[in-house]
Structure formats: C-alpha cells, structure tokens
Design a protein around this motif. Structure first.
Motif, PDB file in Angstrom:
ATOM      1  N   ILE A 182      -4.584  -2.349  -8.995  1.00 48.44           N
ATOM      2  CA  ILE A 182      -3.695  -3.034  -8.053  1.00 48.44           C
ATOM      3  C   ILE A 182      -2.230  -2.739  -8.376  1.00 48.44           C
ATOM      4  O   ILE A 182      -1.418  -2.461  -7.483  1.00 48.44           O
ATOM      5  N   LEU A 183      -1.891  -2.775  -9.655  1.00 53.54           N
ATOM      6  CA  LEU A 183      -0.506  -2.498 -10.040  1.00 53.54           C
ATOM      7  C   LEU A 183      -0.139  -1.042  -9.775  1.00 53.54           C
ATOM      8  O   LEU A 183       1.021  -0.735  -9.455  1.00 53.54           O
ATOM      9  N   THR A 184      -1.107  -0.134  -9.875  1.00 57.42           N
ATOM     10  CA  THR A 184      -0.861   1.266  -9.532  1.00 57.42           C
ATOM     11  C   THR A 184      -0.610   1.410  -8.034  1.00 57.42           C
ATOM     12  O   THR A 184       0.280   2.158  -7.606  1.00 57.42           O
ATOM     13  N   GLU A 185      -1.387   0.692  -7.229  1.00 56.03           N
ATOM     14  CA  GLU A 185      -1.168   0.696  -5.782  1.00 56.03           C
ATOM     15  C   GLU A 185       0.254   0.249  -5.459  1.00 56.03           C
ATOM     16  O   GLU A 185       0.950   0.863  -4.639  1.00 56.03           O
ATOM     17  N   LYS A 186       0.686  -0.834  -6.096  1.00 54.96           N
ATOM     18  CA  LYS A 186       2.022  -1.365  -5.840  1.00 54.96           C
ATOM     19  C   LYS A 186       3.106  -0.394  -6.306  1.00 54.96           C
ATOM     20  O   LYS A 186       4.155  -0.250  -5.658  1.00 54.96           O
ATOM     21  N   GLY A 189       2.144   3.220  -4.055  1.00 59.39           N
ATOM     22  CA  GLY A 189       1.858   3.164  -2.626  1.00 59.39           C
ATOM     23  C   GLY A 189       0.570   3.857  -2.222  1.00 59.39           C
ATOM     24  O   GLY A 189       0.408   4.261  -1.067  1.00 59.39           O
ATOM     25  N   ILE A 190      -0.364   4.007  -3.166  1.00 61.06           N
ATOM     26  CA  ILE A 190      -1.644   4.636  -2.852  1.00 61.06           C
ATOM     27  C   ILE A 190      -2.731   3.568  -2.765  1.00 61.06           C
ATOM     28  O   ILE A 190      -2.519   2.420  -3.149  1.00 61.06           O
ATOM     29  N   LYS A 191      -3.890   3.943  -2.249  1.00 62.89           N
ATOM     30  CA  LYS A 191      -5.002   3.014  -2.101  1.00 62.89           C
ATOM     31  C   LYS A 191      -6.075   3.293  -3.158  1.00 62.89           C
ATOM     32  O   LYS A 191      -6.289   4.436  -3.561  1.00 62.89           O
ATOM     33  N   THR A 192      -6.755   2.223  -3.561  1.00 67.34           N
ATOM     34  CA  THR A 192      -7.933   2.356  -4.414  1.00 67.34           C
ATOM     35  C   THR A 192      -9.161   2.429  -3.522  1.00 67.34           C
ATOM     36  O   THR A 192      -9.334   1.594  -2.629  1.00 67.34           O
ATOM     37  N   VAL A 193     -10.004   3.419  -3.760  1.00 67.53           N
ATOM     38  CA  VAL A 193     -11.170   3.652  -2.909  1.00 67.53           C
ATOM     39  C   VAL A 193     -12.414   3.759  -3.782  1.00 67.53           C
ATOM     40  O   VAL A 193     -12.403   4.447  -4.810  1.00 67.53           O
ATOM     41  N   CYS A 194     -13.469   3.091  -3.352  1.00 70.43           N
ATOM     42  CA  CYS A 194     -14.749   3.189  -4.053  1.00 70.43           C
ATOM     43  C   CYS A 194     -15.406   4.524  -3.714  1.00 70.43           C
ATOM     44  O   CYS A 194     -15.366   4.984  -2.561  1.00 70.43           O
ATOM     45  N   LEU A 195     -16.028   5.124  -4.701  1.00 70.73           N
ATOM     46  CA  LEU A 195     -16.713   6.399  -4.504  1.00 70.73           C
ATOM     47  C   LEU A 195     -17.719   6.330  -3.357  1.00 70.73           C
ATOM     48  O   LEU A 195     -17.902   7.302  -2.616  1.00 70.73           O
ATOM     49  N   THR A 196     -18.353   5.183  -3.185  1.00 71.85           N
ATOM     50  CA  THR A 196     -19.366   5.044  -2.130  1.00 71.85           C
ATOM     51  C   THR A 196     -18.751   5.024  -0.732  1.00 71.85           C
ATOM     52  O   THR A 196     -19.473   5.152   0.258  1.00 71.85           O
ATOM     53  N   LYS A 197     -17.430   4.855  -0.643  1.00 74.54           N
ATOM     54  CA  LYS A 197     -16.755   4.782   0.658  1.00 74.54           C
ATOM     55  C   LYS A 197     -16.135   6.118   1.076  1.00 74.54           C
ATOM     56  O   LYS A 197     -15.568   6.225   2.168  1.00 74.54           O
TER      57      LYS A 197
END
Length: 394
Positions: A182-186, A189-197
């Motif tokens: 979450i802190l990396t996203e902030k 400005g990138i999104k965290t994505v699950c491998l399954t998605k």
C-alpha cells in the motif's frame, strides 16, 4: 550500543508513545502492520556502520567477479524464466549483530538476496520514529524524501506510465507485507495486482484498472516463484516461464542467483564459513553449524541443531547448506533492564546504468529468542519485532 541515545530513548518511552508509533503507520497506510512492530529502534555506532558497508562492498565485488555460469547453476531448471538480465534491480544483505572474542561488536553475514524488501515501509517507519521521538531526527537517513522517491521511481516505473506498471504478488491482501504494498502504491502511483487477476493475450499481459483492461509493461515482482507450486489449485492465465513482452523489476531468476547458494563461495572476516550439505567435510562438527534450505523464506526450514540422523535423511543435499553458527549479542537494553538481540538488513537498489548498487535504507529485527522471528518469542516480550537502525558517533 551508544548509551547516550539508548538512555534518552528509554527515558522517553511510554506505552502511549508506542501506541502513537503504530497509529502513525496505520494512518499513513490505512492498515495495521500484520507483523509485530518493535517498541524501540537500534542505536549503532558509525564504526559498526563502516564494518557493515565494508563487508557488503567486499561481497558485492565477489559477486560481480563470479562468472554468469556459476550464478546460472543456482536457478532450478523448473523455475528458469526467459529473458534474464545482467544484474538485479535489488540487493539486500542480512547481518547478525554479534561480539567477537575480544568483546567488540561486529556484523556476521546471515544471508543475502536479490529480491525486493520493505523499501517503502521502512522509510515511513523511520519517519514514524522521528515523529514520535523528535531527537532521532538528527540521526535520520541522509537521503531526502524526494531523492528516495525519485530513485525508486526511476528503478521501478522508469519511463512508463504508472498505470502500465504493477506490483505483482499472489493474494497480496493475505501477505504480512501488505502494508508495504500500500505504501508503495502511494509512493509511486502504481497498483498492486494479484497473479490470479493478470490476463494474457499472446505475449502481452493485462490487468483490470478501474474497469479498463490495461497493458502491463513493467512488473515490480514480489512473488516468490518457487512457492507457487505449494499453492493448491492455483489457476493463472500465464506462467512465469513463458516468454512474455514485459520487463521484470527484478527478473525472477535473481531470487535464486543471489541467495544462500552463494554463501559457500564468499570469503570475508564477517562471513561465517558455509558448505553445501553434500560437500560438508568430515573434519567439521555438525554441532557448530546451522542447516538451511537454499531458497526458503522468512526462516522456514532452518534447523539450529542439525544431527547426522537428520542430514542423512535429506535426499537433495545440494539444495541445503550448513552455515557456521554465530552468536547474536544481547546488547539492546529495554526499560526493564533486559536485553534483546538483533539483525540488520541493508536495502540496496541497483540502477541499470550503475556499476554498483546504492544503499537506500535499513531494516532491523529484534528478538529475545534463539531465532530472529517474532513467533519464537514469549507473547509478553518487549523490544522484539520489526525495527529500524540509527547510526551515530559513540
């Protein structure tokens, strides 16, 4: 260490301030850390810092002098990913904080990895300590917030639009390190994505971003590839071993190439002697060594007291090492007069246009147990868990 700062911190400490420390982290991220936060930072001398960086520089030089063929031998055939790179984007190195026979504090190498750690979290954690205990500000990291952000952004996002860059993890919301995501996203400005998605079309990868299928051009990879086989009924649209049109930050092969696999190859006064299990000489005594699987994470599979009966049952001996035991020094005094031990991880990034990695931050772990893992401590213990180190003149 550094009695001046230890005394001041312990005098200022209160449970209220500890609660404020954790609340600061929660406010910055929106999450409570899923791992224990230590009440206290480490105070280490500049002399010790010089020993740390000197040992790290020697290790980096030795790794750079290894042939690519040696490093490639570390990658299991069933885990090899195409389009390997000449060097990793990340380099982390863990040292135990020990005493030598003369009573001097010195580091001893525990392990090393070319895999990202909690870069964003540790920066905010350092900020939290300085916010709650203002006297620490004079000791803080000399890299400015802007420079820290810019260097990570250049490494991870590069020249791409942040929407085309993802932090990739498997079931990220279930990971103990989710607060760092979450802190990396902030920060970037990138999104965290699950491998399954992740979706695949030909050689290109996509993810759903606010209802739009968006191409993935760079992957900030946090997936530990060899652990995927342990997840039952895992369904994904792409396999790491496929030749895909994406840039890995960092390439998954480096998880294996810079790992415990290298420990028997390294030499330095702060590097304990290590052997591959199948090469362990009869002249050595097992009781002086720790048994470690090459590619375990977070201490899983480590045996502090291996016996010949145990080692004889291991069939894939080439995937284990025996590392000479080191004794962590209990030198970090808590408010009750008890002492904790600790290890410190140096967090480097390795810019593509740089010959050497750049030290960005540190991560410390405190314990009162035999292993530096909170799960092995008593439930009411204090001065244990994740921490941060500050360096100063003694």
């Amino acid at each position: 260490m550094i009695s001046k700062y230890r005394k001041q911190f312990n005098q200022e400490f209160s449970q209220e301030k500890y609660a404020q420390l954790k609340e600061y982290l929660k406010q910055k991220s929106g999450l409570e850390p899923a791992f224990r936060i230590s009440e206290s930072p480490l105070f280490l001398t500049k002399d010790f810092e010089t020993k740390l960086t000197g040992a790290s520089n020697s290790i980096i030089n030795q790794i750079k002098n290894l042939s690519p063929d040696v490093l490639q031998r570390a990658v299991p055939d069933n885990c090899r990913v195409p389009n390997d790179t000449d060097k990793p984007h990340f380099f982390t190195i863990d040292f135990g904080i020990c005493k030598n026979k003369n009573g001097e504090i010195e580091p001893q190498l525990i392990e090393l990895q070319a895999f990202p750690s909690l870069y964003a979290f540790q920066r905010v954690f350092e900020d939290a300590f300085c916010e709650i205990y203002p006297f620490l500000s004079e000791l803080r990291n000399t890299i400015s917030p802007e420079a820290f952000k810019n260097q990570l952004n250049d490494l991870i996002v590069g020249n791409e639009n942040p929407e085309n860059v993802i932090l990739l993890e498997i079931y990220p919301e279930k990971q103990k390190t989710a607060i760092d995501f979450i802190l990396t996203e902030k920060l970037l400005g990138i999104k965290t994505v699950c491998l399954t998605k992740v979706k695949k079309n030909g050689r290109k990868l996509y993810y759903e971003n606010e209802g739009q299928l968006t191409e993935i051009k760079r992957i900030y990879n946090r997936v530990i590839f060899d652990e995927l086989d342990r997840i039952p009924d895992l369904k994904t649209e792409f396999d790491f071993r496929e030749d895909i049109d994406v840039k890995w930050i960092t390439h998954p092969n480096w998880f294996f190439k810079i790992s415990k696999f290298l420990l028997p190859l390294l030499q330095h006064q702060f590097v304990p002697k290590s052997y591959f299990l199948h090469e362990f000489p009869e002249t050595e005594d097992l009781k002086n060594f720790v048994l470690k699987p090459l590619f375990s994470f977070a201490g899983s599979g480590v045996n502090l007291n291996p016996t010949k009966e145990i080692t004889d049952t291991i069939e894939d001996k080439q995937n284990y090492i025996l590392q000479r035991k080191v004794e962590y020094a209990p030198i970090f005094e808590d408010i009750n007069g008890d002492f904790s031990k600790a290890e410190i991880r140096l967090l480097y990034i390795w810019p593509e246009n740089s010959d050497r990695p750049v030290l960005m931050e540190n991560l410390a772990r405190m314990t009162k147990a035999a292993m530096v893992n909170v799960d092995f401590n008593k439930k009411d213990a204090i001065w244990i868990g994740s921490s941060n180190a500050f360096f100063a003149e003694e």
